[in-house]
Write a protein that holds these residues in place. Structure first.
Motif, PDB file in Angstrom:
ATOM      1  N   PHE A  77      42.187 -54.897 -61.396  1.00 11.85           N
ATOM      2  CA  PHE A  77      42.257 -55.541 -60.083  1.00 11.85           C
ATOM      3  C   PHE A  77      43.090 -54.658 -59.168  1.00 11.85           C
ATOM      4  CE2 PHE A  77      44.555 -58.415 -57.164  1.00 11.85           C
ATOM      5  CZ  PHE A  77      43.466 -58.940 -56.485  1.00 11.85           C
ATOM      6  N   VAL A  78      42.431 -54.008 -58.196  1.00 13.70           N
ATOM      7  CA  VAL A  78      43.087 -53.065 -57.293  1.00 13.70           C
ATOM      8  C   VAL A  78      42.931 -53.573 -55.865  1.00 13.70           C
ATOM      9  CG1 VAL A  78      43.182 -50.687 -56.473  1.00 13.70           C
ATOM     10  CG2 VAL A  78      42.593 -51.158 -58.859  1.00 13.70           C
ATOM     11  N   VAL A  79      44.055 -53.861 -55.217  1.00  8.77           N
ATOM     12  CA  VAL A  79      44.035 -54.396 -53.858  1.00  8.77           C
ATOM     13  C   VAL A  79      44.033 -53.267 -52.826  1.00  8.77           C
ATOM     14  CG1 VAL A  79      45.259 -55.827 -52.188  1.00  8.77           C
ATOM     15  CG2 VAL A  79      45.213 -56.492 -54.603  1.00  8.77           C
ATOM     16  N   ASP A  80      44.854 -52.236 -53.049  1.00  5.53           N
ATOM     17  CA  ASP A  80      45.009 -51.164 -52.075  1.00  5.53           C
ATOM     18  C   ASP A  80      43.776 -50.263 -52.040  1.00  5.53           C
ATOM     19  OD1 ASP A  80      47.564 -52.074 -51.491  1.00  5.53           O
ATOM     20  OD2 ASP A  80      48.452 -50.879 -53.100  1.00  5.53           O
ATOM     21  N   VAL A  81      43.522 -49.714 -50.871  1.00  4.67           N
ATOM     22  CA  VAL A  81      42.419 -48.763 -50.703  1.00  4.67           C
ATOM     23  C   VAL A  81      42.895 -47.389 -51.178  1.00  4.67           C
ATOM     24  CG1 VAL A  81      40.869 -47.671 -49.044  1.00  4.67           C
ATOM     25  CG2 VAL A  81      41.517 -50.064 -48.750  1.00  4.67           C
ATOM     26  N   PRO A  82      42.182 -46.738 -52.095  1.00  4.09           N
ATOM     27  CA  PRO A  82      42.642 -45.425 -52.593  1.00  4.09           C
ATOM     28  C   PRO A  82      42.591 -44.373 -51.498  1.00  4.09           C
ATOM     29  CG  PRO A  82      40.422 -45.900 -53.375  1.00  4.09           C
ATOM     30  CD  PRO A  82      40.909 -47.144 -52.707  1.00  4.09           C
ATOM     31  N   GLY A  83      43.584 -43.478 -51.542  1.00  2.00           N
ATOM     32  CA  GLY A  83      43.627 -42.412 -50.553  1.00  2.00           C
ATOM     33  C   GLY A  83      43.224 -41.062 -51.105  1.00  2.00           C
ATOM     34  N   PHE A  84      43.232 -40.927 -52.436  1.00  2.00           N
ATOM     35  CA  PHE A  84      42.892 -39.640 -53.051  1.00  2.00           C
ATOM     36  C   PHE A  84      42.307 -39.901 -54.431  1.00  2.00           C
ATOM     37  CE2 PHE A  84      44.020 -35.290 -54.697  1.00  2.00           C
ATOM     38  CZ  PHE A  84      43.175 -34.611 -53.826  1.00  2.00           C
ATOM     39  N   ILE A  85      41.851 -38.835 -55.097  1.00  3.50           N
ATOM     40  CA  ILE A  85      41.133 -38.993 -56.352  1.00  3.50           C
ATOM     41  C   ILE A  85      42.021 -39.416 -57.515  1.00  3.50           C
ATOM     42  CG2 ILE A  85      39.327 -37.368 -55.694  1.00  3.50           C
ATOM     43  CD1 ILE A  85      40.726 -35.253 -57.380  1.00  3.50           C
ATOM     44  N   ASN A  86      43.344 -39.366 -57.348  1.00  6.16           N
ATOM     45  CA  ASN A  86      44.235 -39.773 -58.436  1.00  6.16           C
ATOM     46  C   ASN A  86      44.899 -41.116 -58.171  1.00  6.16           C
ATOM     47  OD1 ASN A  86      45.818 -38.863 -56.356  1.00  6.16           O
ATOM     48  ND2 ASN A  86      47.239 -37.710 -57.636  1.00  6.16           N
ATOM     49  N   ASP A  87      44.431 -41.847 -57.145  1.00  7.08           N
ATOM     50  CA  ASP A  87      44.960 -43.178 -56.862  1.00  7.08           C
ATOM     51  C   ASP A  87      44.158 -44.235 -57.627  1.00  7.08           C
ATOM     52  OD1 ASP A  87      46.811 -42.132 -55.124  1.00  7.08           O
ATOM     53  OD2 ASP A  87      45.574 -42.432 -53.341  1.00  7.08           O
ATOM     54  N   PRO A  88      44.808 -45.308 -58.061  1.00  3.59           N
ATOM     55  CA  PRO A  88      44.067 -46.384 -58.745  1.00  3.59           C
ATOM     56  C   PRO A  88      42.978 -46.956 -57.832  1.00  3.59           C
ATOM     57  CG  PRO A  88      46.437 -46.663 -59.027  1.00  3.59           C
ATOM     58  CD  PRO A  88      46.257 -45.572 -58.008  1.00  3.59           C
ATOM     59  N   SER A  89      41.824 -47.179 -58.386  1.00  5.15           N
ATOM     60  CA  SER A  89      40.715 -47.682 -57.564  1.00  5.15           C
ATOM     61  C   SER A  89      39.672 -48.319 -58.471  1.00  5.15           C
ATOM     62  CB  SER A  89      40.085 -46.549 -56.747  1.00  5.15           C
ATOM     63  OG  SER A  89      39.371 -45.672 -57.592  1.00  5.15           O
ATOM     64  N   THR A  90      38.697 -48.907 -57.827  1.00 11.07           N
ATOM     65  CA  THR A  90      37.520 -49.416 -58.513  1.00 11.07           C
ATOM     66  C   THR A  90      36.296 -48.912 -57.775  1.00 11.07           C
ATOM     67  OG1 THR A  90      36.463 -51.412 -59.384  1.00 11.07           O
ATOM     68  CG2 THR A  90      37.414 -51.545 -57.187  1.00 11.07           C
ATOM     69  N   VAL A  91      35.131 -49.225 -58.272  1.00  9.84           N
ATOM     70  CA  VAL A  91      33.884 -48.806 -57.631  1.00  9.84           C
ATOM     71  C   VAL A  91      33.037 -50.043 -57.372  1.00  9.84           C
ATOM     72  CG1 VAL A  91      33.844 -46.474 -58.583  1.00  9.84           C
ATOM     73  CG2 VAL A  91      32.843 -48.345 -59.883  1.00  9.84           C
ATOM     74  N   LEU A  92      32.019 -49.877 -56.537  1.00  7.75           N
ATOM     75  CA  LEU A  92      31.247 -51.023 -56.077  1.00  7.75           C
ATOM     76  C   LEU A  92      30.557 -51.784 -57.213  1.00  7.75           C
ATOM     77  CD1 LEU A  92      30.805 -52.398 -53.421  1.00  7.75           C
ATOM     78  CD2 LEU A  92      28.810 -50.957 -53.012  1.00  7.75           C
ATOM     79  N   PRO A  93      29.901 -51.134 -58.179  1.00  9.66           N
ATOM     80  CA  PRO A  93      29.295 -51.911 -59.274  1.00  9.66           C
ATOM     81  C   PRO A  93      30.317 -52.705 -60.084  1.00  9.66           C
ATOM     82  CG  PRO A  93      28.399 -49.681 -59.221  1.00  9.66           C
ATOM     83  CD  PRO A  93      29.561 -49.703 -58.281  1.00  9.66           C
ATOM     84  N   VAL A  94      31.486 -52.128 -60.317  1.00 13.51           N
ATOM     85  CA  VAL A  94      32.525 -52.839 -61.062  1.00 13.51           C
ATOM     86  C   VAL A  94      33.075 -53.995 -60.230  1.00 13.51           C
ATOM     87  CG1 VAL A  94      34.782 -52.631 -62.164  1.00 13.51           C
ATOM     88  CG2 VAL A  94      33.103 -50.797 -62.403  1.00 13.51           C
TER      89      VAL A  94
END
Length: 421
Positions: free
Chosen positions: A358-375
């Motif tokens: 569960f990631v609330v913040d919008v990632p700013g770079f490739i090493n930031d925690p994130s999710t993708v649209l299908p997930v």
């Protein structure tokens, strides 16, 4: 029976068999189209309402004395002010509920994100402190669902009490309750509250993941296709490599997730749930598709091109990179786009590397925690709230839009750059 009669009877049977075969083929196509129409119709009917949001228009005084701030207050002081209390005081004075129980019911009609709305307005323009502003406040998801789907029915509401419906009906009669385009759905990250949940974080994570996938898979895939088709010796080793590449294209995608978990995370220590590790895993999955399509594009270049270049004194390297590769590049790009579109819709391998978080913040770079649209769609589909059902379908519509766009780009690119021999 004469020979002529036998031939005519045989021809009739052949024509009847051909007619039945055509009918079977047409029936199969029509059945497939019907399934698509039913599927897309169900998705759009459930997801179209996700693009609208119910709001309550009200005029509220930004009382600086109550908030303990002025126009000259620091940003930290403004951010720490009690905007939720200001909203509760406003509606308590406006509606005048009887007792704490009614007050709680009244306050539950307003979204928990309404205080953030006022805070954002005050941060953007501190001069509004002390003024009365007309604001479209977000309402709770139960009110949103009732107004969009149940308003006008006499059956009442399962989630809302009669007193709450009385207040809501009063707002409707006053013209204060309305729906507008749901910008929150596109500008917010994920949230536990359906009316505040958005897909911006998932879209950003998807784009960053696909960027990593493209930057790794395209050059590696093209280089492998060129080597295997133009330079590799034809022996048992290369045959084994070619067979394994073809087999990898049919391997279940979750296997690549297990491979990424074992190698990239457990051995190399790449952080979980980041576009970097997601891009690495999707690169492994996309490479076979790019290599196979790249080799097919190189094979499609006529041998006369190579023979002409070699006859004029070009080296093998010059022939491949100056003549064969430019002519094969449209087919390679088409295969790459199709492979990227396939990677865009993948969920299983990304679940294995922790992108289900569960990631609330919008990632700013490739090493930031994130999710993708299908997930993100997978997470919302498992939520019990009714409002998440329409947001799940709305996110599917957005994902389908991206897939259609990428496949359309591949078709247009192939038609525009393809050269027929």
């Amino acid at each position: 029976m004469t020979t002529r009669q036998k031939v005519e009877a045989s021809m009739r049977r052949r024509r009847a068999a051909e007619t039945r075969f055509r009918m079977y083929g047409m029936a199969s196509v029509l059945f497939g189209l019907l399934c698509l129409v039913v599927l897309f119709g169900d998705i759009f009917s459930k997801g179209f309402s996700a693009f609208s949001q119910t709001v309550l228009t009200t005029t509220i005084e930004i009382d600086g004395d109550y908030l303990g701030v002025t126009a000259d207050s620091s940003q930290q002081e403004i951010m720490s002010a009690n905007y939720d209390g200001l909203i509760k005081r406003h509606f308590k004075n406006d509606v005048q509920p009887k007792g704490r129980s009614e007050a709680r019911k009244l306050f539950s009609l307003i979204s928990s994100g309404a205080g953030w709305q006022i805070q954002s307005i005050v941060l953007d323009d501190p001069s509004v402190i002390g003024q009365s502003l007309t604001i479209d406040l977000l309402v709770d998801d139960d009110v949103d669902q009732w107004f969009k789907h149940e308003y006008g029915n006499d059956s009442g509401s399962v989630r809302l009490s009669d007193k709450q419906l009385e207040w809501i009906t009063g707002w409707i009669d006053a013209g204060a309750l309305k729906t507008q385009f749901n910008t929150t759905f596109f500008v917010n990250g994920d949230s536990r509250e359906p009316e505040l949940a958005g897909i911006r974080g998932a879209i950003t994570g998807t784009l960053l993941t696909l960027l990593v996938t493209f930057l790794l898979s395209f050059p590696i895939g093209v280089a492998a296709a060129i080597y295997l088709e133009e330079f590799a010796p034809k022996n048992r080793l290369t045959e084994i490599v070619e067979i394994n590449i073809n087999n990898l294209a049919a391997v279940p995608s979750i296997t690549f997730g297990l491979l990424g978990l074992a190698i990239f995370i457990n051995i190399f220590g790449v952080s979980r749930s980041t576009p970097l590790v997601g891009g690495l895993v999707l690169t492994l999955m996309t490479l076979p598709t790019i290599i196979i399509s790249g080799r097919a594009a190189i094979k499609a270049v006529p041998p006369s091109i190579r023979e002409a270049a070699l006859g004029l004194g070009a080296s093998k390297m010059q022939t491949v990179f100056h003549h064969v590769l430019p002519l094969a590049m449209p087919g390679m790009l088409t295969g790459t786009i199709i492979g990227m579109a396939q990677a865009l819709g993948e969920t299983a391998p990304l679940l294995m590397i922790g992108m289900i978080a569960f990631v609330v913040d919008v990632p700013g770079f490739i090493n930031d925690p994130s999710t993708v649209l299908p997930v993100q769609i997978f997470l919302w589909s498992d939520s019990p709230e009714r409002a998440f059902t329409e947001r799940t379908s709305g996110a599917i519509i957005v994902l389908l839009g991206f897939l259609i766009l990428m496949n359309t780009a591949a078709v247009m690119l192939r038609r525009r750059l393809e050269r027929r021999w």
